[in-house]
Scaffold this motif. Structure first.
Motif, PDB file in Angstrom:
ATOM      1  N   VAL A   1      -6.934   5.260  -4.522  1.00 63.67           N
ATOM      2  CA  VAL A   1      -5.763   4.386  -4.658  1.00 63.67           C
ATOM      3  C   VAL A   1      -6.193   2.942  -4.443  1.00 63.67           C
ATOM      4  O   VAL A   1      -6.964   2.642  -3.527  1.00 63.67           O
ATOM      5  CB  VAL A   1      -4.665   4.786  -3.645  1.00 63.67           C
ATOM      6  N   ASP A   2      -5.702   2.054  -5.293  1.00 63.35           N
ATOM      7  CA  ASP A   2      -6.033   0.632  -5.165  1.00 63.35           C
ATOM      8  C   ASP A   2      -5.630   0.107  -3.792  1.00 63.35           C
ATOM      9  O   ASP A   2      -4.510   0.346  -3.333  1.00 63.35           O
ATOM     10  CB  ASP A   2      -5.302  -0.182  -6.239  1.00 63.35           C
ATOM     11  N   GLY A   3      -6.544  -0.595  -3.129  1.00 62.75           N
ATOM     12  CA  GLY A   3      -6.245  -1.203  -1.841  1.00 62.75           C
ATOM     13  C   GLY A   3      -6.525  -0.311  -0.651  1.00 62.75           C
ATOM     14  O   GLY A   3      -6.314  -0.734   0.488  1.00 62.75           O
TER      15      GLY A   3
ATOM     16  N   ALA B   1       1.830   1.796  -3.511  1.00 62.91           N
ATOM     17  CA  ALA B   1       0.685   2.271  -4.287  1.00 62.91           C
ATOM     18  C   ALA B   1       0.411   3.754  -4.020  1.00 62.91           C
ATOM     19  O   ALA B   1       0.134   4.534  -4.955  1.00 62.91           O
ATOM     20  CB  ALA B   1      -0.550   1.437  -3.946  1.00 62.91           C
TER      21      ALA B   1
ATOM     22  N   SER C   1      -9.284   1.438   1.496  1.00 66.39           N
ATOM     23  CA  SER C   1     -10.711   1.527   1.776  1.00 66.39           C
ATOM     24  C   SER C   1     -11.045   2.881   2.390  1.00 66.39           C
ATOM     25  O   SER C   1     -10.148   3.674   2.731  1.00 66.39           O
ATOM     26  CB  SER C   1     -11.120   0.414   2.741  1.00 66.39           C
TER      27      SER C   1
ATOM     28  N   HIS D   1       0.878   6.767  -6.771  1.00 66.34           N
ATOM     29  CA  HIS D   1      -0.291   7.564  -7.146  1.00 66.34           C
ATOM     30  C   HIS D   1      -0.062   9.058  -6.917  1.00 66.34           C
ATOM     31  O   HIS D   1      -0.398   9.882  -7.773  1.00 66.34           O
ATOM     32  CB  HIS D   1      -1.502   7.098  -6.332  1.00 66.34           C
TER      33      HIS D   1
ATOM     34  N   ARG E   1       0.828  -1.214   0.000  1.00 63.17           N
ATOM     35  CA  ARG E   1       0.000   0.000   0.000  1.00 63.17           C
ATOM     36  C   ARG E   1       0.861   1.262   0.000  1.00 63.17           C
ATOM     37  O   ARG E   1       0.489   2.274  -0.596  1.00 63.17           O
ATOM     38  CB  ARG E   1      -0.933  -0.019   1.210  1.00 63.17           C
TER      39      ARG E   1
END
Length: 626
Positions: free
Chosen positions: A608-610, A586, A612, A590, A583
């Motif tokens: 961003v992916d991952g 990521a 929540s 980003h 993360r």
């Protein structure tokens, strides 16, 4: 493992030796299993296996017919413990596990049991990277090895780069390149990072590398020679010259491999040489008809074991965490060849053959390993003799009662109090014991930056409080006989007070301080309550102390630099619960930087992916609190 039962001594505490062992016979049956012999302090003397526990124990109960080693062991036996198993193979596996766990004095012990490096060709990238790998095989790909050392892997990787032009850069470097690197210029890489080679052609190079590492190098040479001839006929002279260079590089690789057996595709060649109670086991790794290096081991001989027992114990412990090859070539017959083969086959999930060759190429391989074992042991014994003389000189110079078996040297390293670390190195009769080295991250929040006394107090307190907890009776081998401290009178006075507070003030402490001009050779030595003294400038003991101090200094500085490098690369994201390496990457990919992440809103973070919604709120709150 089968169900088993435990039987513990119920005999008179005064009963020892044969009588003690005899008292267990009525409680034993003919089951296979493992037995332990213990002394009056309940310390395990020996762990053994048996096809028939009753028969094996009855042999020990006989009053005569034993070797001097076994007779000593029997005389010290005050109780026994037994574990029954379903099969003798299970007993062998359990025996080796208990030996590694308990380290009994009369068993053969493999003291150096490090993992071995491999070469990895991953399958998770269009242009896979050829790299060294050690540890768990979590990455999908082809693994080739084991190699005897990291140096052997690095040499092979260097040679393979010249032949197959595969990249060795990381994925992040690969993805960021806009022009070829130096390796392309010196013909060590095909520059897939900038599209100088197609995915299909690169896959061909990968396939060639896999064939070479699988022992099919002559076929590759033939193919390269054909391609060179065709390129030459088509007047593609630059391509022909490049192919010629690859053929030469491949020839050099084959010549530098050393012993390349024609009749042995995959084997470990294992030879033992025993002399004056010391043993050396030499292991040569043969894979793909190539020698991938050798390693020597010096197991403890269990107070007098012979070659067959040493070799059998070595096999059980060495392959406890390593996959055995299909063939083991040994220098001596072992007692339980079939049993050991079955146990290793069970671990490997395929057949494992054990042989002691008498003629031909296999016998030559074993003889070569035996010669290396003999020469390695001779060198080690000579080094140990010299080390023993140095320890005797140390005892004489510092007024010790006996030569120290374990010397611990302490040093600190920091820059104006930042990233402070303490370091401990250990030396003994076998030289520097690097597996015993320890580093200490200085945690004292109340310390003044640069307070060497305070740092040394923390290091020694942590070290000896742990020793007092783990081995209060000083029965193990981890208690030092001498402490060397990098410092002068003030440092030694402080250390003496620390040791007194801990209740371990019976361990000699010596401070090593630079002389007036801070020149090597003019060191002064300090002991609590005595005047400082010096050794002759040409005294071998002085050189020995300098080596010890310099090794501690090297280890401390290396540890400090590693800690400093880690702190320099640290990120505010490292402290956020729920944000791991994936993360973190990521987020940085980003937003571009940690500062940009801190400026982002919760909604932006969720993109961003991952990440929540709940985690985005945690990240936002954490960074804004900072």
């Amino acid at each position: 493992m089968a169900e088993h039962s435990d039987h513990i001594a119920g005999t008179d505490p005064e009963t020892r030796g044969h009588a003690c062992i005899q008292s267990y016979l009525d409680t034993l049956d003919k089951s296979p299993g493992v037995y332990r012999m213990l002394n009056e302090k309940s310390e395990v003397l020996y762990v053994g296996k048996a096809r028939n526990l009753r028969a094996r124990v009855s042999n020990y109960a006989r009053p005569s017919g034993h070797s001097a080693r076994i007779a000593r062991m029997i005389s010290e036996t005050a109780s026994m413990m037994f574990l029954t198993t379903r099969t003798e193979t299970e007993a062998l596996l359990l025996e080796q596990n208990l030996i590694k766990q308990l380290k009994p004095r009369y068993n053969v012990l493999l003291r150096d049991d490090k993992s071995f490096p491999y070469i990895l060709l991953p399958k998770d990238h269009a242009f896979p990277q050829l790299r060294k790998h050690r540890g768990r095989r979590a990455t999908k790909g082809s693994y080739f090895g084991p190699f005897a050392s990291a140096g052997a892997v690095n040499r092979t990787l260097n040679q393979l780069q010249r032949v197959f032009l595969l990249r060795n850069c990381t994925d992040s470097v690969f993805n960021s390149r806009t022009r070829p690197c130096l390796l392309y210029q010196i013909k060590r890489c095909s520059a897939p990072c900038v599209g100088y080679i197609s995915e299909g052609d690169y896959a061909g190079l990968v396939a060639d590398a896999e064939r070479f590492l699988s022992g099919k190098s002559t076929k590759i040479q033939g193919q390269l020679a054909e391609e060179m001839a065709k390129a030459s006929e088509a007047m593609e002279f630059e391509r022909a010259a490049a192919l010629r260079d690859r053929i030469r590089a491949l020839t050099n690789v084959q010549q530098s491999q050393g012993i390349n057996p024609k009749t042995v595709t995959e084997a470990d060649v294992i030879a033992v040489h025993l002399e004056k109670g010391q043993a050396c086991v030499q292991v040569f790794f043969i894979r793909a008809n190539q020698s991938w290096g050798n390693r020597d081991f010096y197991p403890a001989t269990g107070a007098g074991a012979e070659e067959p027992e040493i070799l059998e114990a070595f096999l059980g412990q060495f392959y406890d965490s390593k996959e055995p090859p299909r063939l083991l070539l040994l220098s001596h017959e072992i007692e339980n060849t079939d049993l050991m083969g079955a146990a290793l086959a069970e671990r490997a999930g395929r057949k494992v053959e054990i042989a002691v060759p008498q003629r031909g190429e296999k016998a030559e391989l074993v003889e070569n390993a035996l010669r290396n074992a003999r020469e390695s042991l001779a060198r080690r014994m000579a080094q140990n003799a010299a080390q023993g003389r140095m320890l005797e000189g140390l005892a004489e110079a510092f007024g010790l009662d006996a030569p120290p078996a374990r010397v611990e040297v302490y040093d600190n390293s920091h820059i104006q109090g930042t990233d402070a670390v303490g370091a401990m190195i250990v030396a003994g009769a076998d030289g520097f014991l690097k597996s015993q080295y320890r580093k200490f991250n200085i945690r004292g929040e109340g310390l003044t930056p640069g307070d060497d006394f305070g740092m040394m107090k923390e290091v020694l307190t942590r070290r000896f409080e742990r020793l007092l907890k783990e081995d209060p009776d000083r029965q193990g081998e981890t208690w030092p006989d001498l402490l060397l401290i990098d410092g002068g009178a003030g440092q030694i006075s402080a250390v003496a007070g620390i040791m007194a507070d801990l209740g371990v003030d019976d361990i000699p402490v010596v401070g090593v301080a630079k002389g007036i001009d801070r020149d090597a050779g003019k060191e002064e030595f300090h002991r609590p309550g005595t005047r400082p003294f010096a050794l002759r400038h040409n005294d071998p003991v002085l050189y020995f102390v300098q080596r010890l101090r310099d090794e501690a200094h090297r280890f401390a500085i290396g540890t400090h630099r590693a800690k400093r490098a880690k702190s320099v690369s640290a990120s505010p994201l490292d402290d956020i619960a729920g944000v791991g390496p994936g993360r973190k990457r990521a987020l940085l990919a980003h937003f571009g930087s940690a500062k940009a992440v801190a400026r982002a809103g919760v909604t932006d973070l969720q993109a961003v992916d991952g990440i929540s919604e709940a985690l985005a709120q945690v990240i936002h709150d954490h960074l804004n609190e900072r």
